[in-house]
Design a protein around this motif. Structure first.
Motif, PDB file in Angstrom:
ATOM      1  N   GLU A 181     -18.708 -24.448 -10.529  1.00  0.00           N
ATOM      2  CA  GLU A 181     -17.297 -24.262 -10.203  1.00  0.00           C
ATOM      3  C   GLU A 181     -17.217 -23.766  -8.766  1.00  0.00           C
ATOM      4  N   VAL A 182     -16.113 -24.041  -8.121  1.00  0.00           N
ATOM      5  CA  VAL A 182     -15.893 -23.590  -6.749  1.00  0.00           C
ATOM      6  C   VAL A 182     -14.665 -22.692  -6.742  1.00  0.00           C
TER       7      VAL A 182
ATOM      8  N   GLU B  16     -10.064 -26.141   2.602  1.00  0.00           N
ATOM      9  CA  GLU B  16     -10.883 -27.264   3.070  1.00  0.00           C
ATOM     10  C   GLU B  16     -12.345 -27.065   2.688  1.00  0.00           C
ATOM     11  N   ARG B  17     -12.846 -25.859   2.851  1.00  0.00           N
ATOM     12  CA  ARG B  17     -14.241 -25.572   2.497  1.00  0.00           C
ATOM     13  C   ARG B  17     -14.464 -25.760   0.997  1.00  0.00           C
ATOM     14  N   LYS B  18     -13.523 -25.284   0.193  1.00  0.00           N
ATOM     15  CA  LYS B  18     -13.649 -25.447  -1.255  1.00  0.00           C
ATOM     16  C   LYS B  18     -13.683 -26.929  -1.630  1.00  0.00           C
TER      17      LYS B  18
ATOM     18  N   MET C 153     -23.579 -16.576 -22.252  1.00  0.00           N
ATOM     19  CA  MET C 153     -23.626 -17.520 -21.141  1.00  0.00           C
ATOM     20  C   MET C 153     -24.071 -16.767 -19.889  1.00  0.00           C
ATOM     21  N   ARG C 154     -25.061 -17.300 -19.216  1.00  0.00           N
ATOM     22  CA  ARG C 154     -25.545 -16.695 -17.977  1.00  0.00           C
ATOM     23  C   ARG C 154     -24.787 -17.298 -16.794  1.00  0.00           C
ATOM     24  N   ILE C 155     -24.038 -16.440 -16.105  1.00  0.00           N
ATOM     25  CA  ILE C 155     -23.199 -16.875 -14.991  1.00  0.00           C
ATOM     26  C   ILE C 155     -23.728 -16.263 -13.704  1.00  0.00           C
ATOM     27  N   ALA C 156     -23.872 -17.110 -12.680  1.00  0.00           N
ATOM     28  CA  ALA C 156     -24.290 -16.640 -11.364  1.00  0.00           C
ATOM     29  C   ALA C 156     -23.219 -17.000 -10.346  1.00  0.00           C
ATOM     30  N   VAL C 157     -23.173 -16.225  -9.282  1.00  0.00           N
ATOM     31  CA  VAL C 157     -22.288 -16.530  -8.171  1.00  0.00           C
ATOM     32  C   VAL C 157     -23.151 -16.741  -6.929  1.00  0.00           C
ATOM     33  N   TYR C 158     -22.805 -17.754  -6.169  1.00  0.00           N
ATOM     34  CA  TYR C 158     -23.455 -18.052  -4.899  1.00  0.00           C
ATOM     35  C   TYR C 158     -22.367 -17.896  -3.838  1.00  0.00           C
ATOM     36  N   PRO C 159     -22.303 -16.717  -3.193  1.00  0.00           N
ATOM     37  CA  PRO C 159     -21.250 -16.462  -2.208  1.00  0.00           C
ATOM     38  C   PRO C 159     -21.660 -16.887  -0.804  1.00  0.00           C
ATOM     39  N   GLY C 160     -20.674 -17.194   0.003  1.00  0.00           N
ATOM     40  CA  GLY C 160     -20.938 -17.510   1.405  1.00  0.00           C
ATOM     41  C   GLY C 160     -19.671 -17.949   2.098  1.00  0.00           C
ATOM     42  N   SER C 161     -19.781 -18.135   3.398  1.00  0.00           N
ATOM     43  CA  SER C 161     -18.614 -18.632   4.123  1.00  0.00           C
ATOM     44  C   SER C 161     -18.598 -20.158   4.132  1.00  0.00           C
ATOM     45  N   PHE C 162     -19.752 -20.800   4.089  1.00  0.00           N
ATOM     46  CA  PHE C 162     -19.843 -22.256   3.969  1.00  0.00           C
ATOM     47  C   PHE C 162     -18.940 -22.975   4.972  1.00  0.00           C
ATOM     48  N   ASP C 163     -19.048 -22.595   6.226  1.00  0.00           N
ATOM     49  CA  ASP C 163     -18.172 -23.148   7.280  1.00  0.00           C
ATOM     50  C   ASP C 163     -18.985 -23.882   8.344  1.00  0.00           C
TER      51      ASP C 163
ATOM     52  N   PHE D 128     -28.950 -21.448 -14.183  1.00  0.00           N
ATOM     53  CA  PHE D 128     -27.887 -20.728 -14.887  1.00  0.00           C
ATOM     54  C   PHE D 128     -26.998 -21.682 -15.668  1.00  0.00           C
ATOM     55  N   ASP D 129     -26.350 -21.134 -16.689  1.00  0.00           N
ATOM     56  CA  ASP D 129     -25.415 -21.937 -17.483  1.00  0.00           C
ATOM     57  C   ASP D 129     -24.201 -22.331 -16.651  1.00  0.00           C
ATOM     58  N   LYS D 130     -23.791 -21.415 -15.781  1.00  0.00           N
ATOM     59  CA  LYS D 130     -22.635 -21.662 -14.921  1.00  0.00           C
ATOM     60  C   LYS D 130     -22.925 -21.047 -13.557  1.00  0.00           C
ATOM     61  N   LEU D 131     -22.656 -21.807 -12.519  1.00  0.00           N
ATOM     62  CA  LEU D 131     -22.804 -21.328 -11.152  1.00  0.00           C
ATOM     63  C   LEU D 131     -21.449 -21.428 -10.462  1.00  0.00           C
TER      64      LEU D 131
END
Length: 161
Positions: free
Chosen positions: A65-66, A49-51, A1-11, A28-31
């Motif tokens: 997923e968050v 709250e951001r999540k 499974m190809r998993i990626a992460v998209y990081p940030g503050s998202f505020d 990706f299969d999972k982000l």
């Protein structure tokens, strides 16, 4: 499974963030959209709250997923089986800083590649800081953020619709 992460503050989460997330989810299969916990920042929205804002905006993406994390991104990536780190780019100035981060991350965790996704041209000017500034003064943000984020911004700033 190809998993990626998209990081940030998202505020807060913007339509530009959502654009990058949707494109990453196709690749990706999972982000995992991961809210970074930075004790040195004073965010408008709490991590929870951001999540929740992100969850609502991405509910149409079944492979997203968050989550949130403190500390180093590479540690989070290693612990979650991540093979790619997604970063959105708006301008050349973003690239310089993000390239530096990508190089350091690769040195600490070579198993994960950093992939840069250019933001769609109609969001190239957009940042969470700009959105907050406009919203704080009662300006229109409906074309900049999802509707539920706009409602939360107005509530945070005590601005009636």
């Amino acid at each position: 499974m190809r998993i990626a992460v998209y990081p940030g503050s998202f505020d807060p989460l913007t339509n530009g963030h959502l654009d990058i997330a949707e494109r990453g989810a196709k690749t990706f299969d999972k982000l995992i959209i991961a809210v970074m916990v930075n004790p040195h920042k004073n965010p408008l929205f709490t991590v929870e709250e951001r999540k929740e804002l992100i969850r609502e905006a991405t509910q149409h993406l079944p492979n997203v997923e968050v989550d949130s994390f403190p500390g180093l991104l590479v540690n989070y990536a290693r612990e979650n089986g991540v093979s790619a780190i997604i970063k959105g780019l708006r301008a050349v100035s973003d690239f310089e800083m993000e390239l530096q981060h990508a190089t350091l991350n690769r040195r600490m965790f070579p198993e994960a590649e950093t992939l840069f996704i250019p933001t769609a041209y109609n969001y190239s000017y957009l940042s969470s800081s700009i959105v907050k500034e406009i919203a704080r003064h009662g300006g229109p943000v409906s074309e900049l953020v999802p509707p539920h984020v706009e409602r939360q911004l107005r509530e945070k700033y005590g601005i009636a619709r």
